[in-house]
Design a protein around this motif. Structure first.
Motif, PDB file in Angstrom:
ATOM      1  N   PRO A 212       0.780  -1.242   0.000  1.00  0.00           N
ATOM      2  CA  PRO A 212       0.000   0.000   0.000  1.00  0.00           C
ATOM      3  C   PRO A 212       0.809   1.288   0.000  1.00  0.00           C
ATOM      4  CG  PRO A 212       0.070  -0.925   2.202  1.00  0.00           C
ATOM      5  CD  PRO A 212       0.781  -1.909   1.321  1.00  0.00           C
ATOM      6  N   GLY A 213       2.111   1.199   0.278  1.00  0.00           N
ATOM      7  CA  GLY A 213       2.913   2.410   0.315  1.00  0.00           C
ATOM      8  C   GLY A 213       3.436   2.810  -1.051  1.00  0.00           C
ATOM      9  N   ILE A 214       3.915   4.054  -1.162  1.00  0.00           N
ATOM     10  CA  ILE A 214       4.510   4.558  -2.404  1.00  0.00           C
ATOM     11  C   ILE A 214       6.017   4.312  -2.345  1.00  0.00           C
ATOM     12  CG2 ILE A 214       4.913   6.584  -3.839  1.00  0.00           C
ATOM     13  CD1 ILE A 214       2.372   7.801  -2.766  1.00  0.00           C
ATOM     14  N   SER A 215       6.531   3.581  -3.313  1.00  0.00           N
ATOM     15  CA  SER A 215       7.950   3.245  -3.344  1.00  0.00           C
ATOM     16  C   SER A 215       8.644   3.928  -4.521  1.00  0.00           C
ATOM     17  CB  SER A 215       8.130   1.726  -3.468  1.00  0.00           C
ATOM     18  OG  SER A 215       7.619   1.271  -4.716  1.00  0.00           O
ATOM     19  N   ASP A 216       9.978   3.894  -4.502  1.00  0.00           N
ATOM     20  CA  ASP A 216      10.754   4.442  -5.626  1.00  0.00           C
ATOM     21  C   ASP A 216      10.466   3.661  -6.905  1.00  0.00           C
ATOM     22  OD1 ASP A 216      11.868   6.337  -4.004  1.00  0.00           O
ATOM     23  OD2 ASP A 216      13.748   5.267  -3.685  1.00  0.00           O
ATOM     24  N   ASP A 217      10.295   2.325  -6.766  1.00  0.00           N
ATOM     25  CA  ASP A 217      10.008   1.502  -7.945  1.00  0.00           C
ATOM     26  C   ASP A 217       8.672   1.896  -8.557  1.00  0.00           C
ATOM     27  OD1 ASP A 217      12.337   0.095  -7.713  1.00  0.00           O
ATOM     28  OD2 ASP A 217      11.451  -1.588  -6.632  1.00  0.00           O
ATOM     29  N   LEU A 218       7.687   2.185  -7.718  1.00  0.00           N
ATOM     30  CA  LEU A 218       6.368   2.586  -8.218  1.00  0.00           C
ATOM     31  C   LEU A 218       6.473   3.910  -8.970  1.00  0.00           C
ATOM     32  CD1 LEU A 218       3.163   2.004  -7.970  1.00  0.00           C
ATOM     33  CD2 LEU A 218       3.256   3.853  -6.302  1.00  0.00           C
ATOM     34  N   LEU A 219       7.138   4.886  -8.368  1.00  0.00           N
ATOM     35  CA  LEU A 219       7.271   6.192  -9.015  1.00  0.00           C
ATOM     36  C   LEU A 219       8.071   6.087 -10.302  1.00  0.00           C
ATOM     37  CD1 LEU A 219       7.856   8.565  -5.959  1.00  0.00           C
ATOM     38  CD2 LEU A 219       5.782   8.280  -7.321  1.00  0.00           C
ATOM     39  N   SER A 220       9.068   5.217 -10.308  1.00  0.00           N
ATOM     40  CA  SER A 220       9.862   5.025 -11.530  1.00  0.00           C
ATOM     41  C   SER A 220       8.996   4.506 -12.662  1.00  0.00           C
ATOM     42  CB  SER A 220      11.005   4.050 -11.248  1.00  0.00           C
ATOM     43  OG  SER A 220      11.745   3.784 -12.420  1.00  0.00           O
ATOM     44  N   GLU A 221       8.078   3.594 -12.339  1.00  0.00           N
ATOM     45  CA  GLU A 221       7.210   3.013 -13.366  1.00  0.00           C
ATOM     46  C   GLU A 221       6.223   4.038 -13.914  1.00  0.00           C
ATOM     47  OE1 GLU A 221       3.901  -0.570 -13.970  1.00  0.00           O
ATOM     48  OE2 GLU A 221       5.065  -0.456 -12.106  1.00  0.00           O
ATOM     49  N   PHE A 222       5.710   4.910 -13.057  1.00  0.00           N
ATOM     50  CA  PHE A 222       4.637   5.816 -13.478  1.00  0.00           C
ATOM     51  C   PHE A 222       5.097   7.252 -13.729  1.00  0.00           C
ATOM     52  CE2 PHE A 222       2.394   2.323 -11.370  1.00  0.00           C
ATOM     53  CZ  PHE A 222       1.530   1.971 -12.397  1.00  0.00           C
ATOM     54  N   THR A 223       6.396   7.449 -13.844  1.00  0.00           N
ATOM     55  CA  THR A 223       6.913   8.775 -14.223  1.00  0.00           C
ATOM     56  C   THR A 223       7.762   8.659 -15.475  1.00  0.00           C
ATOM     57  OG1 THR A 223       8.736   8.466 -12.635  1.00  0.00           O
ATOM     58  CG2 THR A 223       6.830   9.761 -11.903  1.00  0.00           C
ATOM     59  N   ASP A 224       7.249   7.940 -16.458  1.00  0.00           N
ATOM     60  CA  ASP A 224       7.926   7.789 -17.740  1.00  0.00           C
ATOM     61  C   ASP A 224       7.811   9.101 -18.514  1.00  0.00           C
ATOM     62  OD1 ASP A 224       8.859   7.172 -20.237  1.00  0.00           O
ATOM     63  OD2 ASP A 224       7.681   5.336 -20.475  1.00  0.00           O
ATOM     64  N   LEU A 225       8.939   9.752 -18.731  1.00  0.00           N
ATOM     65  CA  LEU A 225       8.956  11.062 -19.398  1.00  0.00           C
ATOM     66  C   LEU A 225       9.589  10.992 -20.782  1.00  0.00           C
ATOM     67  CD1 LEU A 225      10.031  13.261 -16.338  1.00  0.00           C
ATOM     68  CD2 LEU A 225       7.718  12.681 -17.100  1.00  0.00           C
ATOM     69  N   ASP A 226       9.520   9.812 -21.413  1.00  0.00           N
ATOM     70  CA  ASP A 226      10.103   9.651 -22.746  1.00  0.00           C
ATOM     71  C   ASP A 226       9.561  10.674 -23.742  1.00  0.00           C
ATOM     72  OD1 ASP A 226      11.607   7.598 -21.832  1.00  0.00           O
ATOM     73  OD2 ASP A 226      10.495   5.993 -22.815  1.00  0.00           O
ATOM     74  N   CYS A 227       8.279  11.009 -23.610  1.00  0.00           N
ATOM     75  CA  CYS A 227       7.669  11.939 -24.567  1.00  0.00           C
ATOM     76  C   CYS A 227       8.333  13.311 -24.559  1.00  0.00           C
ATOM     77  CB  CYS A 227       6.175  12.099 -24.265  1.00  0.00           C
ATOM     78  SG  CYS A 227       5.146  10.729 -24.860  1.00  0.00           S
ATOM     79  N   ASN A 228       8.969  13.667 -23.452  1.00  0.00           N
ATOM     80  CA  ASN A 228       9.592  14.989 -23.378  1.00  0.00           C
ATOM     81  C   ASN A 228      10.789  15.130 -24.299  1.00  0.00           C
ATOM     82  OD1 ASN A 228       8.544  14.875 -20.083  1.00  0.00           O
ATOM     83  ND2 ASN A 228       8.014  16.589 -21.407  1.00  0.00           N
ATOM     84  N   ALA A 229      11.209  14.018 -24.929  1.00  0.00           N
ATOM     85  CA  ALA A 229      12.301  14.091 -25.909  1.00  0.00           C
ATOM     86  C   ALA A 229      11.821  14.647 -27.246  1.00  0.00           C
ATOM     87  CB  ALA A 229      12.914  12.707 -26.116  1.00  0.00           C
ATOM     88  N   LEU A 230      10.497  14.709 -27.442  1.00  0.00           N
ATOM     89  CA  LEU A 230       9.942  15.175 -28.715  1.00  0.00           C
ATOM     90  C   LEU A 230       9.452  16.613 -28.607  1.00  0.00           C
ATOM     91  CD1 LEU A 230       7.752  12.092 -29.741  1.00  0.00           C
ATOM     92  CD2 LEU A 230       9.978  12.732 -30.671  1.00  0.00           C
ATOM     93  N   PRO A 231       9.809  17.473 -29.566  1.00  0.00           N
ATOM     94  CA  PRO A 231       9.339  18.870 -29.528  1.00  0.00           C
ATOM     95  C   PRO A 231       7.826  18.983 -29.692  1.00  0.00           C
ATOM     96  CG  PRO A 231      10.458  18.402 -31.600  1.00  0.00           C
ATOM     97  CD  PRO A 231      10.712  17.224 -30.701  1.00  0.00           C
ATOM     98  N   GLU A 232       7.180  17.959 -30.286  1.00  0.00           N
ATOM     99  CA  GLU A 232       5.728  18.013 -30.503  1.00  0.00           C
ATOM    100  C   GLU A 232       4.922  17.703 -29.236  1.00  0.00           C
ATOM    101  OE1 GLU A 232       7.912  17.219 -34.181  1.00  0.00           O
ATOM    102  OE2 GLU A 232       7.807  16.139 -32.270  1.00  0.00           O
ATOM    103  N   THR A 233       5.593  17.220 -28.200  1.00  0.00           N
ATOM    104  CA  THR A 233       4.900  16.858 -26.961  1.00  0.00           C
ATOM    105  C   THR A 233       4.156  18.059 -26.383  1.00  0.00           C
ATOM    106  OG1 THR A 233       6.410  15.066 -26.390  1.00  0.00           O
ATOM    107  CG2 THR A 233       5.264  16.133 -24.566  1.00  0.00           C
ATOM    108  N   GLY A 234       2.900  17.828 -26.028  1.00  0.00           N
ATOM    109  CA  GLY A 234       2.083  18.876 -25.428  1.00  0.00           C
ATOM    110  C   GLY A 234       1.444  19.832 -26.411  1.00  0.00           C
ATOM    111  N   SER A 235       1.574  19.550 -27.717  1.00  0.00           N
ATOM    112  CA  SER A 235       1.081  20.478 -28.736  1.00  0.00           C
ATOM    113  C   SER A 235      -0.367  20.219 -29.146  1.00  0.00           C
ATOM    114  CB  SER A 235       1.978  20.411 -29.982  1.00  0.00           C
ATOM    115  OG  SER A 235       1.939  19.101 -30.556  1.00  0.00           O
ATOM    116  N   ASP A 236      -0.956  19.094 -28.699  1.00  0.00           N
ATOM    117  CA  ASP A 236      -2.305  18.739 -29.145  1.00  0.00           C
ATOM    118  C   ASP A 236      -3.366  19.314 -28.211  1.00  0.00           C
ATOM    119  OD1 ASP A 236      -4.205  17.530 -30.821  1.00  0.00           O
ATOM    120  OD2 ASP A 236      -2.972  15.733 -31.032  1.00  0.00           O
TER     121      ASP A 236
END
Length: 321
Positions: A212-236
């Motif tokens: 039930p607790g929040i772990s580093d592994d959990l945050l690592s899984e759900f903070t995938d920021l791969d999209c930030n490598a693309l300039p089009e991210t956030g444009s829609d």
């Protein structure tokens, strides 16, 4: 390749085909694509059904987390009813677990001692979750066969273990590279990690996800920021508004949907501004024309062929009830 570009492709096809309007039924991501079209081209939008729908923030970190929470809950329900499952041949399933707790115990044991394929590849607790999540997208018969395979593997059958590893490698629930390029324009350009943590605390962490607790592994899984490598991210588009359509749109949500949370579908109907929301009480992903509910099929057919808009708030039962 973002949703707005795909929606413009749809509008081009409508124009080339000489259609006065675009009548449409979209499932899962197809609902977000349809909502994008109705927002951009409300005057051309015809009778549009959005089935197993998501809201406009569908690509955000919090929504991704919500999807895994409903998947975890659906996996627990599937484990609880394992003893009732039958294969396509009517055979009783070799259950590797008969309750959610037994599933969790099995996951823990796999983390401590993974099963190994003939090639030496491991099948651990994380792989179990991936396998079960993928199984949810199949028909009840195929789900039963997947659980049966898992039961045989747990019993030590090497060919079953080998097939498990093969299926995890070819995970059918995973978004492809081209799919990710479509997602990224809808992903927030600046991801709010603090808001995600607050959201996780509010929603809670199922044990299958490491709670039930929040772990580093959990945050690592759900903070995938791969999209930030693309300039089009956030444009829609970051909001939907179809209040200018002629015929109210039809949105369908399933209470036990494992892929698109039910509450998100309700939110979409509110965002659109001119939509009727219909509920299917049951499990699964994709309500209409999928042999889940005669009630839903009749409402969707009447809407698409006759323009009969169902009453907002209508509730349907599954065929099994």
């Amino acid at each position: 390749m973002g949703s707005s570009h795909v929606a413009r492709d749809l509008e081009l096809l409508r124009n080339l085909a000489g259609g006065k309007r675009l009548d449409y039924i979209g499932y899962s991501y197809g609902s977000m694509l349809g909502a994008t079209y109705a927002t951009l081209f409300p005057e051309q939008a015809g009778r549009m059904v959005f089935d197993s729908a998501e809201a406009s923030q569908w690509a955000s970190l919090a929504n991704n987390y919500d999807q895994m929470v409903v998947a975890a809950k659906a996996i627990g329900r599937l484990a609880d009813r394992c003893s009732t499952l039958l294969t396509g041949e009517g055979e009783t399933v070799h259950c590797p677990f008969k309750s959610e707790q037994e599933l969790l115990n099995f996951k823990k044991s796999l983390d401590e001692k993974p099963m190994k394929s003939s090639e030496g590849k491991e099948f651990n607790g994380s792989d179990l979750r991936t396998f079960m999540t993928s199984a949810l997208y199949n028909t009840p018969e195929v789900q039963a066969e997947s659980i049966d395979l898992l039961g045989q593997a747990k019993a030590g059958k090497q060919d079953a273990i080998d097939e498990l590893v093969n299926q995890v490698v070819n995970n059918s629930a995973e978004i492809s590279t081209e799919g990710q390029f479509t997602v990224c324009p809808s992903f927030p350009r600046t991801a709010d990690i603090g808001a995600l943590v607050s959201h996780i605390k509010e929603v809670g962490v199922p044990e299958l996800l490491g709670g039930p607790g929040i772990s580093d592994d959990l945050l690592s899984e759900f903070t995938d920021l791969d999209c930030n490598a693309l300039p089009e991210t956030g444009s829609d588009l970051n909001t939907f508004d179809a209040s200018g359509v002629e015929t109210p749109l039809m949105v369908i949500g399933i209470t036990g949907d494992h892929a698109t949370p039910y509450e998100h579908g309700k939110h979409l109907a509110q965002q659109l501004g001119k939509a009727s929301f219909v509920t299917l009480e049951g499990d699964g992903h994709g309500a209409s024309f999928s042999n889940r509910s005669k009630c839903i099929d009749e409402l969707a057919t009447a809407y698409l062929t006759k323009g009969e808009v169902p009453k907002d708030g209508t509730v349907c039962k599954s065929n099994a009830e």
